[in-house]
Design an enzyme around this catalytic site. Structure first.
Site, PDB file in Angstrom:
ATOM      1  N   ASP A   1       0.817  -1.216   0.000  1.00 32.13           N
ATOM      2  CA  ASP A   1       0.000   0.000   0.000  1.00 32.13           C
ATOM      3  C   ASP A   1       0.848   1.264   0.000  1.00 32.13           C
ATOM      4  O   ASP A   1       0.504   2.250  -0.647  1.00 32.13           O
ATOM      5  CB  ASP A   1      -0.948   0.007   1.196  1.00 32.13           C
ATOM      6  CG  ASP A   1      -2.084  -0.983   1.044  1.00 32.13           C
ATOM      7  OD1 ASP A   1      -2.268  -1.524  -0.069  1.00 32.13           O
ATOM      8  OD2 ASP A   1      -2.792  -1.222   2.039  1.00 32.13           O
ATOM      9  N   GLY A   2       1.958   1.256   0.703  1.00 36.45           N
ATOM     10  CA  GLY A   2       2.837   2.424   0.715  1.00 36.45           C
ATOM     11  C   GLY A   2       3.361   2.753  -0.668  1.00 36.45           C
ATOM     12  O   GLY A   2       3.493   3.922  -1.035  1.00 36.45           O
TER      13      GLY A   2
ATOM     14  N   ASN B   1      -5.730   8.548   1.546  1.00 41.19           N
ATOM     15  CA  ASN B   1      -6.272   7.891   2.711  1.00 41.19           C
ATOM     16  C   ASN B   1      -6.574   8.843   3.867  1.00 41.19           C
ATOM     17  O   ASN B   1      -7.659   8.841   4.396  1.00 41.19           O
ATOM     18  CB  ASN B   1      -5.286   6.823   3.180  1.00 41.19           C
ATOM     19  CG  ASN B   1      -5.959   5.602   3.700  1.00 41.19           C
ATOM     20  OD1 ASN B   1      -7.075   5.310   3.336  1.00 41.19           O
ATOM     21  ND2 ASN B   1      -5.276   4.886   4.572  1.00 41.19           N
ATOM     22  N   ASP B   2      -5.588   9.609   4.256  1.00 43.78           N
ATOM     23  CA  ASP B   2      -5.768  10.518   5.378  1.00 43.78           C
ATOM     24  C   ASP B   2      -4.751  11.644   5.315  1.00 43.78           C
ATOM     25  O   ASP B   2      -3.812  11.601   4.536  1.00 43.78           O
ATOM     26  CB  ASP B   2      -5.670   9.791   6.721  1.00 43.78           C
ATOM     27  CG  ASP B   2      -4.330   9.085   6.919  1.00 43.78           C
ATOM     28  OD1 ASP B   2      -3.404   9.305   6.122  1.00 43.78           O
ATOM     29  OD2 ASP B   2      -4.211   8.315   7.872  1.00 43.78           O
TER      30      ASP B   2
END
Length: 148
Positions: free
Chosen positions: A68-69, A140-141
């Protein structure tokens, strides 16, 4: 169709996965591309090489190979150049990835255009500073904190 391959070379299986992806794309008559730093790390693969900025502008899809990173990292430039990302999980966690390393035969769907591009929501963050405004995007955030 040109596919920019962006593996996270710090991950154990990403380089080998990238080599397999490149091989499959070449077999399908597609054009895999890697930046010069990645090309040096992977060795001879038959992929087109060049400057990352030029490859981003010329590619049709970005294949982010890692976790994901890696997808988050690739998204920064993919948004800038309006390119879709194909996430290929080569590690342990890959909630955002569309494929696992064991599913690479599905890459043939790129040639036949048998795939769906899903739009994802992005957060746009504007930071107002004395030196001028800064705009950033996030998948995402966002974390806001005080500087020292």
């Amino acid at each position: 169709m040109k596919i920019l391959i962006m593996p996270n070379l710090k991950l154990q299986n990403a380089a080998e996965c990238a080599r397999r992806v490149i091989s499959i794309l070449l077999e399908e008559g597609l054009t895999p591309a890697v930046d010069t730093v990645t090309a040096d790390a992977l060795g001879p693969t038959g992929a087109e090489t060049g400057r990352l900025i030029d490859l981003f502008q010329a590619c049709d899809i970005v294949a982010a190979i890692g976790g994901d990173g890696t997808i988050f990292h690739c998204a920064v430039d993919a948004v800038r150049y309006n390119k879709p990302i194909l996430g290929i999980n080569s590690g342990r966690l890959g909630f955002l990835a569309q494929m696992e390393a064991g599913d690479l035969s599905l890459l043939s769907n790129l040639k036949t255009k048998n795939y769906i591009i899903s739009a994802r929501m992005l957060l746009e963050v504007k930071v107002h500073r004395r030196g001028g405004d800064e705009v950033r995007y996030a998948l995402n955030d966002v974390v806001l904190s005080r500087s020292h």
